[in-house]
Scaffold this active site. Structure first.
Site, short mmCIF file in Angstrom:
data_model
loop_
_atom_site.label_atom_id
_atom_site.label_comp_id
_atom_site.label_asym_id
_atom_site.label_seq_id
_atom_site.Cartn_x
_atom_site.Cartn_y
_atom_site.Cartn_z
N ASP A 109 0.84 -1.20 0.00
CA ASP A 109 0.00 0.00 0.00
C ASP A 109 0.88 1.26 0.00
O ASP A 109 0.59 2.24 -0.69
CB ASP A 109 -0.90 0.00 1.24
CG ASP A 109 -1.63 -1.33 1.41
OD1 ASP A 109 -2.39 -1.70 0.51
OD2 ASP A 109 -1.40 -2.00 2.43
N HIS A 163 -4.58 -3.35 6.66
CA HIS A 163 -4.40 -3.65 5.24
C HIS A 163 -5.76 -4.10 4.69
O HIS A 163 -6.03 -5.27 4.48
CB HIS A 163 -3.35 -4.74 5.04
CG HIS A 163 -3.21 -5.17 3.61
ND1 HIS A 163 -2.81 -4.30 2.62
CD2 HIS A 163 -3.44 -6.35 3.00
CE1 HIS A 163 -2.81 -4.94 1.45
NE2 HIS A 163 -3.18 -6.19 1.66
#
Length: 350
Positions: A176, A204
């Protein structure tokens, strides 16, 4: 003089090349992420070009024939630092005396499966793997959890390995982080290495908060605040965040498979930073144990923070100013993690 220096260099290289091999475990080793990952580890991109490696590959019994093919390919790469490859379906073999564990394998979400069903299946897997770490691994082992839901799987593994310090466990939010860097870089027309100090806060999942309030962009040699470099607050607070949050789903929609190449690259980045440290003045994102943080994130979570790493030890970058917009986003992703944790701990106690 040059001859003497050359001789010393050759001696140093010889000594280095005779270093004790480290034992690196990859679970889910017959899967597509591992297929992109194993070559990078085996050729020295993660633990160093002169560090001999013993790779241990763990998967479930039905995948062992595939694993044999992966072993053959690794052998056929003829990589000088790869000393041995051990395929197995047995935790007592896989976790024995390991220095690093990359836990990629997990139960994927299947059609019609509710989130609590996914959590229940993964609690069983990561309880088993945590117990194996506790029983067989070195107490200094560094554990990276990749398999989703990564934060909560990491917490369960840690709780199931009480003899290993909580600080040795982390989960992957580097993918990410890399996605956020890339989006900012493309927007500014620079390469991604000209962007630093973006932050992924929290889980996440689609509640994660990609934050660029502390990020810097190098524009023609001058370091500029990301918000000033981009000059588009609406994009930074809207499409930028949703693009990073939904990127995994977008890849699946396009590829009909989940992220593999980019996930493998992020795993390499994460483990290399643990081994060699972060650059001076820079921080990266990593899901770590949320004890004693300055951001009022609840304790007993694996939460993604900005961290700096030195001597294989991470430290949360504390004291960054947080505005109201960021506070709300950080709290929302923390609330999801608390709910996930409580559900998982219910299953763990059954």
């Amino acid at each position: 003089m040059l001859t003497l220096l050359t001789s010393m260099y050759l001696v140093m290289r010889t000594v280095s090349s005779q270093a004790e091999p480290i034992r690196v475990l990859v679970t889910g080793a017959a899967g597509q992420i591992a297929y992109s990952l194993l070559y990078s580890i085996a050729k020295g991109d993660v633990f160093g070009k002169d560090q001999p490696i013993i790779l241990i590959l763990l998967d479930i019994p039905p995948m062992l024939p595939v694993l044999d093919g992966v072993v053959m390919e690794l052998q056929d790469c003829a990589l000088p630092i790869l000393k041995e490859v051990i395929p197995t379906d047995k935790v007592e073999v896989a976790f024995k005396d390991i220095d690093a564990a990359i836990l990629v394998g997990s139960m994927p979400r299947k059609e019609g499966m509710e989130r609590k069903d996914l959590l229940k299946a993964n609690v069983a897997i990561f309880k088993t793997q945590g117990s194996a770490l506790d029983k067989y691994a070195k107490k200094t082992v560094k554990v990276l959890v990749v398999g989703n839901p990564a934060n909560t799987n990491c917490l369960i593994a840690s709780k199931s390995a009480p003899s290993i310090p909580k600080e040795n466990f982390s989960c992957l939010t580097r993918l990410d982080h890399n996605r956020a860097c890339s989006q900012v870089a493309m927007r500014c027309g620079v390469s991604s290495d000209q962007v630093k100090n973006v932050i992924i806060w929290g889980n996440h999942s689609s509640t994660q908060y990609p934050d660029v309030h502390h990020a810097k962009v190098n524009l023609q040699g001058a370091e500029t605040e990301a918000y000033q470099a981009i000059k588009d607050d609406a994009w930074l607070r809207g499409d930028f965040i949703s693009t990073v949050q939904q990127r995994g789903a977008a890849v699946i929609k396009a590829r009909k498979l989940s992220s593999a190449m980019s996930a493998a690259k992020a795993i390499c980045d994460h483990m290399r930073d643990i081994w060699f440290g972060t650059k001076e003045g820079e921080f990266v994102s990593m899901g770590v144990y949320a004890s004693g943080n300055s951001y009022n994130i609840p304790e007993d979570l694996i939460y993604s923070f900005p961290v700096q790493i030195k001597n294989k030890t991470w430290k949360v970058v504390d004291g960054l100013p947080i505005n109201d917009f960021s506070r709300a986003k950080m709290d929302a992703t923390a609330a999801e993690l608390v709910e996930e944790r409580d559900t998982a701990l219910d299953f763990l106690s059954q």
